[in-house]
Design an enzyme around this catalytic site. Structure first.
Site, PDB file in Angstrom:
ATOM      1  N   TYR A 180      71.298  44.937  68.561  1.00  0.00           N
ATOM      2  CA  TYR A 180      71.809  44.872  69.929  1.00  0.00           C
ATOM      3  C   TYR A 180      73.321  44.684  69.853  1.00  0.00           C
ATOM      4  CZ  TYR A 180      67.024  44.094  71.702  1.00  0.00           C
ATOM      5  OH  TYR A 180      65.692  44.213  72.026  1.00  0.00           O
ATOM      6  N   PHE A 195      60.860  45.072  79.642  1.00  0.00           N
ATOM      7  CA  PHE A 195      60.921  45.980  80.793  1.00  0.00           C
ATOM      8  C   PHE A 195      60.006  45.506  81.933  1.00  0.00           C
ATOM      9  CE2 PHE A 195      62.037  49.721  77.742  1.00  0.00           C
ATOM     10  CZ  PHE A 195      63.342  49.256  77.654  1.00  0.00           C
ATOM     11  N   LEU A 220      60.984  44.028  84.454  1.00  0.00           N
ATOM     12  CA  LEU A 220      61.728  44.355  85.677  1.00  0.00           C
ATOM     13  C   LEU A 220      62.081  45.830  85.718  1.00  0.00           C
ATOM     14  CD1 LEU A 220      64.208  41.346  85.900  1.00  0.00           C
ATOM     15  CD2 LEU A 220      62.123  41.735  87.216  1.00  0.00           C
ATOM     16  N   GLY A 225      60.861  48.401  84.040  1.00  0.00           N
ATOM     17  CA  GLY A 225      59.748  49.340  83.996  1.00  0.00           C
ATOM     18  C   GLY A 225      60.111  50.627  83.295  1.00  0.00           C
ATOM     19  N   THR A 236      67.394  51.403  89.856  1.00  0.00           N
ATOM     20  CA  THR A 236      67.724  52.827  89.858  1.00  0.00           C
ATOM     21  C   THR A 236      66.735  53.626  90.698  1.00  0.00           C
ATOM     22  OG1 THR A 236      66.508  53.066  87.798  1.00  0.00           O
ATOM     23  CG2 THR A 236      68.904  52.888  87.630  1.00  0.00           C
TER      24      THR A 236
END
Ligand SMILES: NC(=O)c1ccc[n+]([C@@H]2O[C@H](COP(=O)([O-])OP(=O)(O)OC[C@H]3O[C@@H](n4cnc5c(N)ncnc54)[C@H](OP(=O)(O)O)[C@@H]3O)[C@@H](O)[C@H]2O)c1
Length: 293
Positions: free
Chosen positions: A63, A210, A212, A214, A221
């Protein structure tokens, strides 16, 4: 109400954790054009998370953006580390200094990846290391290597990521597994429901990523679902909080690690632990979930 903590081996964590993938850059992770995040803001988010009671932070050596590394930010913001802080990292994938992805590590390369995390985090051992699998049908050789590093004391507990149930069987034949980290959320991968249940039966934490964002990988978005919006309004909460509360309601072994670089979102995410959805709301959300992808 479900308990607020869960045990990863001998380590107790609050079920609302924090994912560090979004810290090194703004926007989509791993986008070569993403703007590195303001350093002071990233440090503030990490310190605020701990102040708010978060003690489970998910990270990885891969990351990083052009000038920021999640592990370095965690080290700078939080060391000397609070005694109850559990940092979970993952090995398997890696990137060149320019950010390009390399093939999955061989079993022999995992030691170097564990050591890289130790150096960056400034620790003598790692609390939890997930083997992140991609394109591997049998994890045994990789997991045996990590089990050896655990025996040596470099790693305290082991987990798996991006796996299917047979991978968990393979790994558990070799060493204890404390968590499974897979992509999952409301309306996102309902095919994971059975595996989530299997993890619960075996006392293994299920840690969705994910939850939130997804399938879009970026929250906000796409238009939020009307049902989620209505339930949020009924509780004077946000749709993101409803998504987190629903995820936590899937079982006491489910831990969330929402990622954010926004201090206001961070507070909302922690406060989602107070949001109790009614059985009727959960039924409505379950139906929505089963229509997901
Ligand atoms: N094992 C794996 O393969 C794997 C893969 C991906 C991720 N992960 C881990 O899982 C963590 C979570 O994944 P993620 O960060 O990609 O996705 P996520 O937590 O599902 O969603 C993050 C997105 O939601 C936004 N967000 C966060 N809190 C919000 C709120 N309260 N209201 C509205 N928007 C909100 C964030 O934007 P803002 O910054 O604007 O808040 C960001 O765009 C990662 O940080 C990483 O540690 C693991």
């Amino acid at each position: 109400m479900d308990p607020v903590t869960w045990r990863l081996g001998d380590l107790t964590v609050n079920r609302i954790g924090f994912g560090a993938m979004r810290l090194p850059q703004q926007g989509t992770a791993f986008d070569p054009h993403a703007r590195p995040r303001d350093r002071a803001q990233a440090i503030e988010v990490l310190r605020t998370a701990v102040e708010l009671g978060v003690n489970h932070v998910d990270t990885a050596a891969f990351y990083f953006s052009a000038t920021r590394s999640a592990n370095e930010l965690i080290n700078s913001a939080l060391s000397p580390y609070p005694a109850d802080l559990v940092i979970t990292t993952k090995v398997g994938p890696s990137r060149t200094p320019q950010g390009e992805w390399l093939p999955l590590a061989t079993p022999e390369q995992l030691r170097g990846q564990v050591e890289e995390n130790l150096r960056q985090l400034g620790r003598d051992h790692l609390d939890v290391v997930n083997l992140r699998v991609s394109g591997l049908d049998d994890v045994s050789a990789h997991f045996e290597q990590l089990a050896g590093l655990r025996q040596e004391g470099l790693v305290r507990h082991l987990g798996l990521s991006n796996v299917r149930p047979h991978h968990l069987d393979q790994a558990q034949r070799i060493a204890p597994v404390v968590c499974v980290q897979n992509s999952y959320g409301l309306g996102h991968h309902p095919d994971q429901d059975d595996f989530l249940g299997v993890c619960g039966e075996r006392g293994v934490a299920f840690v969705p990523f994910f939850a939130l964002a997804g399938a879009n990988k970026e929250a906000g978005t796409s238009a939020e679902d009307d049902e989620v919006t209505a339930i949020a309004a009924a509780h004077d909460a946000t749709p993101a909080q409803v998504r987190l509360a629903w995820t936590l309601a899937r079982g006491p072994h489910v831990l969330v690690i929402p990622g954010t670089g926004d201090p206001a979102h961070l507070r909302q995410n922690v406060e989602a632990g107070q949001l109790v959805l009614t059985p009727e709301e959960l039924t409505r959300l379950d139906a929505l979930h089963l229509n997901g992808n």
